[in-house]
Design a protein around this motif. Structure first.
Motif, PDB file in Angstrom:
ATOM      1  N   THR A 178       0.821  -1.213   0.000  1.00 29.90           N
ATOM      2  CA  THR A 178       0.000   0.000   0.000  1.00 29.90           C
ATOM      3  C   THR A 178       0.851   1.256   0.000  1.00 29.90           C
ATOM      4  O   THR A 178       0.330   2.343  -0.172  1.00 29.90           O
ATOM      5  N   ALA A 179       2.161   1.124   0.207  1.00 32.28           N
ATOM      6  CA  ALA A 179       3.064   2.275   0.225  1.00 32.28           C
ATOM      7  C   ALA A 179       4.201   2.025  -0.760  1.00 32.28           C
ATOM      8  O   ALA A 179       4.663   0.895  -0.900  1.00 32.28           O
ATOM      9  N   PRO A 180       4.646   3.072  -1.445  1.00 31.92           N
ATOM     10  CA  PRO A 180       5.762   2.893  -2.386  1.00 31.92           C
ATOM     11  C   PRO A 180       7.057   2.550  -1.654  1.00 31.92           C
ATOM     12  O   PRO A 180       7.253   2.930  -0.505  1.00 31.92           O
ATOM     13  N   ARG A 181       7.925   1.827  -2.338  1.00 32.48           N
ATOM     14  CA  ARG A 181       9.252   1.499  -1.806  1.00 32.48           C
ATOM     15  C   ARG A 181      10.276   2.394  -2.485  1.00 32.48           C
ATOM     16  O   ARG A 181      10.143   2.712  -3.659  1.00 32.48           O
ATOM     17  N   TYR A 182      11.307   2.743  -1.729  1.00 33.09           N
ATOM     18  CA  TYR A 182      12.355   3.625  -2.221  1.00 33.09           C
ATOM     19  C   TYR A 182      13.702   2.944  -2.068  1.00 33.09           C
ATOM     20  O   TYR A 182      14.002   2.395  -1.003  1.00 33.09           O
ATOM     21  N   GLY A 183      14.505   2.984  -3.125  1.00 36.24           N
ATOM     22  CA  GLY A 183      15.841   2.417  -3.071  1.00 36.24           C
ATOM     23  C   GLY A 183      16.646   3.092  -1.975  1.00 36.24           C
ATOM     24  O   GLY A 183      16.536   4.299  -1.767  1.00 36.24           O
ATOM     25  N   CYS A 184      17.418   2.318  -1.265  1.00 31.59           N
ATOM     26  CA  CYS A 184      18.187   2.845  -0.143  1.00 31.59           C
ATOM     27  C   CYS A 184      19.397   1.939   0.062  1.00 31.59           C
ATOM     28  O   CYS A 184      19.233   0.727   0.148  1.00 31.59           O
ATOM     29  N   ALA A 185      20.572   2.521   0.133  1.00 35.94           N
ATOM     30  CA  ALA A 185      21.780   1.728   0.362  1.00 35.94           C
ATOM     31  C   ALA A 185      22.218   1.884   1.808  1.00 35.94           C
ATOM     32  O   ALA A 185      22.180   2.978   2.355  1.00 35.94           O
ATOM     33  N   GLY A 186      22.587   0.805   2.427  1.00 39.10           N
ATOM     34  CA  GLY A 186      23.071   0.878   3.798  1.00 39.10           C
ATOM     35  C   GLY A 186      23.234  -0.509   4.393  1.00 39.10           C
ATOM     36  O   GLY A 186      22.857  -1.509   3.797  1.00 39.10           O
ATOM     37  N   ASP A 187      23.829  -0.547   5.560  1.00 37.25           N
ATOM     38  CA  ASP A 187      24.031  -1.801   6.274  1.00 37.25           C
ATOM     39  C   ASP A 187      22.899  -2.038   7.259  1.00 37.25           C
ATOM     40  O   ASP A 187      22.318  -1.098   7.785  1.00 37.25           O
ATOM     41  N   ALA A 188      22.604  -3.313   7.512  1.00 36.45           N
ATOM     42  CA  ALA A 188      21.559  -3.677   8.469  1.00 36.45           C
ATOM     43  C   ALA A 188      22.017  -4.893   9.260  1.00 36.45           C
ATOM     44  O   ALA A 188      22.867  -5.658   8.816  1.00 36.45           O
ATOM     45  N   GLU A 189      21.425  -5.044  10.419  1.00 33.28           N
ATOM     46  CA  GLU A 189      21.665  -6.220  11.236  1.00 33.28           C
ATOM     47  C   GLU A 189      20.320  -6.681  11.782  1.00 33.28           C
ATOM     48  O   GLU A 189      19.569  -5.887  12.339  1.00 33.28           O
ATOM     49  N   ILE A 190      20.007  -7.958  11.574  1.00 28.14           N
ATOM     50  CA  ILE A 190      18.789  -8.538  12.115  1.00 28.14           C
ATOM     51  C   ILE A 190      19.181  -9.204  13.428  1.00 28.14           C
ATOM     52  O   ILE A 190      20.076 -10.046  13.462  1.00 28.14           O
ATOM     53  N   VAL A 191      18.507  -8.805  14.507  1.00 25.03           N
ATOM     54  CA  VAL A 191      18.855  -9.260  15.854  1.00 25.03           C
ATOM     55  C   VAL A 191      17.661  -9.977  16.466  1.00 25.03           C
ATOM     56  O   VAL A 191      16.535  -9.493  16.392  1.00 25.03           O
ATOM     57  N   LEU A 192      17.915 -11.128  17.071  1.00 25.40           N
ATOM     58  CA  LEU A 192      16.877 -11.837  17.811  1.00 25.40           C
ATOM     59  C   LEU A 192      17.089 -11.552  19.285  1.00 25.40           C
ATOM     60  O   LEU A 192      17.993 -12.115  19.907  1.00 25.40           O
ATOM     61  N   PRO A 193      16.283 -10.644  19.848  1.00 27.29           N
ATOM     62  CA  PRO A 193      16.459 -10.260  21.252  1.00 27.29           C
ATOM     63  C   PRO A 193      16.391 -11.468  22.185  1.00 27.29           C
ATOM     64  O   PRO A 193      15.568 -12.354  22.010  1.00 27.29           O
ATOM     65  N   GLY A 194      17.289 -11.501  23.147  1.00 23.53           N
ATOM     66  CA  GLY A 194      17.292 -12.564  24.136  1.00 23.53           C
ATOM     67  C   GLY A 194      17.897 -13.876  23.667  1.00 23.53           C
ATOM     68  O   GLY A 194      18.059 -14.802  24.441  1.00 23.53           O
ATOM     69  N   ARG A 195      18.218 -13.994  22.387  1.00 19.34           N
ATOM     70  CA  ARG A 195      18.781 -15.241  21.872  1.00 19.34           C
ATOM     71  C   ARG A 195      20.244 -15.102  21.471  1.00 19.34           C
ATOM     72  O   ARG A 195      20.891 -16.095  21.166  1.00 19.34           O
ATOM     73  N   GLY A 196      20.728 -13.864  21.411  1.00 18.51           N
ATOM     74  CA  GLY A 196      22.125 -13.638  21.048  1.00 18.51           C
ATOM     75  C   GLY A 196      22.444 -13.911  19.591  1.00 18.51           C
ATOM     76  O   GLY A 196      23.602 -14.051  19.236  1.00 18.51           O
ATOM     77  N   LEU A 197      21.430 -13.983  18.738  1.00 19.47           N
ATOM     78  CA  LEU A 197      21.669 -14.221  17.309  1.00 19.47           C
ATOM     79  C   LEU A 197      21.623 -12.918  16.545  1.00 19.47           C
ATOM     80  O   LEU A 197      20.737 -12.095  16.760  1.00 19.47           O
ATOM     81  N   ARG A 198      22.584 -12.747  15.635  1.00 17.97           N
ATOM     82  CA  ARG A 198      22.660 -11.548  14.801  1.00 17.97           C
ATOM     83  C   ARG A 198      23.012 -11.965  13.381  1.00 17.97           C
ATOM     84  O   ARG A 198      23.842 -12.839  13.190  1.00 17.97           O
ATOM     85  N   TYR A 199      22.372 -11.320  12.408  1.00 13.56           N
ATOM     86  CA  TYR A 199      22.625 -11.598  11.005  1.00 13.56           C
ATOM     87  C   TYR A 199      22.896 -10.281  10.289  1.00 13.56           C
ATOM     88  O   TYR A 199      22.046  -9.387  10.266  1.00 13.56           O
ATOM     89  N   ALA A 200      24.072 -10.167   9.681  1.00 14.52           N
ATOM     90  CA  ALA A 200      24.437  -8.959   8.934  1.00 14.52           C
ATOM     91  C   ALA A 200      23.746  -8.975   7.577  1.00 14.52           C
ATOM     92  O   ALA A 200      23.515 -10.041   6.995  1.00 14.52           O
TER      93      ALA A 200
END
Length: 81
Positions: free
Chosen positions: A12-34
């Protein structure tokens, strides 16, 4: 297992190109994915990463987009292998 969007576009909303780094974190589990940000919208974002999480998993996304830090709570909606 791979989920994919089929049929008509459901965003329902347009997407915009964006460059950058991200990290997906699972709180309380100590897992992180770059990862790398592909695009952003008011209702979601695309992050390219190598993680093996199931649809609906609650995560935190820490990102640096256009030099600005951002941390948000999110749910994994679509996963492509």
């Amino acid at each position: 297992m791979s989920d994919s969007v089929t049929g008509a576009e459901r965003r329902t909303a347009p997407r915009y190109g964006c460059a950058g780094d991200a990290e997906i974190v699972l709180p309380g589990r100590g897992l992180r994915y770059a990862g790398k940000i592909g695009n952003l919208s008011i209702g979601g974002c695309f992050i390219e990463t190598r993680c093996d999480l199931e649809r609906g998993t609650s995560v935190e996304v820490w990102m640096q987009a256009e030099g600005q830090p951002l941390r948000v709570a999110a749910n994994l909606m679509v996963r492509r292998s």
